[in-house]
Design a protein around this motif. Structure first.
Motif, PDB file in Angstrom:
ATOM      1  N   ASN A 187      38.760  37.153  65.812  1.00  7.14           N
ATOM      2  CA  ASN A 187      37.508  37.729  66.300  1.00  7.14           C
ATOM      3  C   ASN A 187      36.568  38.130  65.153  1.00  7.14           C
ATOM      4  O   ASN A 187      35.656  38.916  65.351  1.00  7.14           O
ATOM      5  CB  ASN A 187      37.801  38.936  67.203  1.00  7.14           C
ATOM      6  N   SER A 188      36.793  37.622  63.972  1.00  5.04           N
ATOM      7  CA  SER A 188      35.857  37.835  62.867  1.00  5.04           C
ATOM      8  C   SER A 188      35.517  36.468  62.281  1.00  5.04           C
ATOM      9  O   SER A 188      36.367  35.580  62.215  1.00  5.04           O
ATOM     10  CB  SER A 188      36.449  38.755  61.805  1.00  5.04           C
ATOM     11  N   THR A 225      31.473  39.532  65.064  1.00  8.23           N
ATOM     12  CA  THR A 225      32.625  40.015  65.817  1.00  8.23           C
ATOM     13  C   THR A 225      32.186  40.435  67.216  1.00  8.23           C
ATOM     14  O   THR A 225      31.068  40.915  67.394  1.00  8.23           O
ATOM     15  CB  THR A 225      33.316  41.181  65.075  1.00  8.23           C
ATOM     16  N   PHE A 226      33.018  40.235  68.191  1.00 10.93           N
ATOM     17  CA  PHE A 226      32.738  40.593  69.586  1.00 10.93           C
ATOM     18  C   PHE A 226      31.390  40.038  70.054  1.00 10.93           C
ATOM     19  O   PHE A 226      30.704  40.644  70.867  1.00 10.93           O
ATOM     20  CB  PHE A 226      32.773  42.120  69.788  1.00 10.93           C
ATOM     21  N   LEU A 234      30.402  48.638  76.596  1.00  6.91           N
ATOM     22  CA  LEU A 234      31.755  48.344  76.114  1.00  6.91           C
ATOM     23  C   LEU A 234      32.748  49.410  76.558  1.00  6.91           C
ATOM     24  O   LEU A 234      33.875  49.104  76.934  1.00  6.91           O
ATOM     25  CB  LEU A 234      31.762  48.221  74.593  1.00  6.91           C
ATOM     26  N   GLN A 246      34.084  48.891  80.177  1.00  6.48           N
ATOM     27  CA  GLN A 246      34.820  47.677  80.531  1.00  6.48           C
ATOM     28  C   GLN A 246      36.314  47.951  80.618  1.00  6.48           C
ATOM     29  O   GLN A 246      36.865  48.694  79.814  1.00  6.48           O
ATOM     30  CB  GLN A 246      34.557  46.573  79.508  1.00  6.48           C
ATOM     31  N   ASN A 287      39.521  47.639  78.004  1.00  2.00           N
ATOM     32  CA  ASN A 287      38.555  47.916  76.952  1.00  2.00           C
ATOM     33  C   ASN A 287      38.660  46.840  75.869  1.00  2.00           C
ATOM     34  O   ASN A 287      39.693  46.723  75.207  1.00  2.00           O
ATOM     35  CB  ASN A 287      38.821  49.303  76.357  1.00  2.00           C
ATOM     36  N   PRO A 288      37.591  46.049  75.675  1.00  2.00           N
ATOM     37  CA  PRO A 288      37.672  44.959  74.696  1.00  2.00           C
ATOM     38  C   PRO A 288      37.817  45.449  73.259  1.00  2.00           C
ATOM     39  O   PRO A 288      38.403  44.755  72.425  1.00  2.00           O
ATOM     40  CB  PRO A 288      36.354  44.199  74.890  1.00  2.00           C
ATOM     41  N   MET A 289      37.319  46.634  72.962  1.00  2.00           N
ATOM     42  CA  MET A 289      37.428  47.149  71.593  1.00  2.00           C
ATOM     43  C   MET A 289      38.870  47.557  71.288  1.00  2.00           C
ATOM     44  O   MET A 289      39.386  47.253  70.216  1.00  2.00           O
ATOM     45  CB  MET A 289      36.482  48.335  71.383  1.00  2.00           C
ATOM     46  N   GLY A 346      40.809  44.289  71.072  1.00  5.68           N
ATOM     47  CA  GLY A 346      40.427  43.534  69.883  1.00  5.68           C
ATOM     48  C   GLY A 346      40.951  44.162  68.606  1.00  5.68           C
ATOM     49  O   GLY A 346      41.450  43.462  67.713  1.00  5.68           O
ATOM     50  N   HIS A 347      40.854  45.475  68.511  1.00  8.24           N
ATOM     51  CA  HIS A 347      41.356  46.144  67.313  1.00  8.24           C
ATOM     52  C   HIS A 347      42.882  46.078  67.232  1.00  8.24           C
ATOM     53  O   HIS A 347      43.436  46.024  66.127  1.00  8.24           O
ATOM     54  CB  HIS A 347      40.859  47.587  67.251  1.00  8.24           C
ATOM     55  N   TRP A 390      43.578  42.856  65.724  1.00  7.37           N
ATOM     56  CA  TRP A 390      43.303  42.928  64.289  1.00  7.37           C
ATOM     57  C   TRP A 390      44.502  43.568  63.557  1.00  7.37           C
ATOM     58  O   TRP A 390      44.979  43.057  62.560  1.00  7.37           O
ATOM     59  CB  TRP A 390      42.022  43.721  64.042  1.00  7.37           C
TER      60      TRP A 390
END
Length: 170
Positions: free
Chosen positions: A49-50, A73-74, A141, A144, A147-149, A152-153, A156
């Protein structure tokens, strides 16, 4: 345990969105993890995602206080400036953070993304990443599900640990 240093205006609970992810892993050190975060051009090698990392004014790599860079990202094209860069040292955690921004007006998103990497007793390392976000995209965000964050993290973190364990931090 140590905590993130928050700049004024980005304290969790006073922004539109906040996410926190953490892992504690045996058999790794902060020194093994550090290069994979300190050199953003490596991020896409272990975190899908980067993308498209570029440094401005021929700064970097690695990051350093004040260095400006760009990445995607995102779905956001993010301009960023490193505002904390403390490599690992005996008895002290490593710290890296940046202020990132994208968009204008109602599409403006401002974030403070921070990482803390500390060696723990017993041959373990703790990796904490937290991000606060401001703006209307941050509100969306935060609402949602899932939670996509957070997800996603976590990807990562998982990729970072896998890369460090594979020896890609050299």
């Amino acid at each position: 345990m140590n905590a993130i240093h928050w700049p004024e205006g980005y304290l969790p609970g006073f922004t539109e969105n906040f996410v926190s992810n953490e892992v504690i892993v045996r058999g790794l050190t902060a020194a093994q993890v550090w290069p994979l975060l300190a050199e953003p051009q490596r991020w896409p090698t272990y975190y899908a995602n980067s993308a498209n990392v570029r440094f401005h004014a021929h700064d970097g790599p690695p990051l350093a206080d004040g260095v400006c860079f760009f990445f995607e990202t995102f779905g956001f094209p993010v301009e960023a400036q490193c505002n904390e860069f403390v490599p690992p040292a005996a008895g002290a955690p490593a710290r890296i953070a940046w202020h990132g921004w994208a968009g204008e007006g109602d599409t403006r998103l401002d974030v403070h993304h921070a990482w803390l990497i500390e060696d723990l007793p017993g041959g373990r390392v703790r990796i904490l990443t937290q991000e606060t976000q401001k703006g209307k995209p941050a509100e969306a965000l935060a609402k949602q599900k899932p939670n996509p964050m957070i997800n996603g993290h976590q990807e990562w973190l998982d990729g970072l640990v896998d890369a460090a364990q594979a020896g890609n931090a050299r």
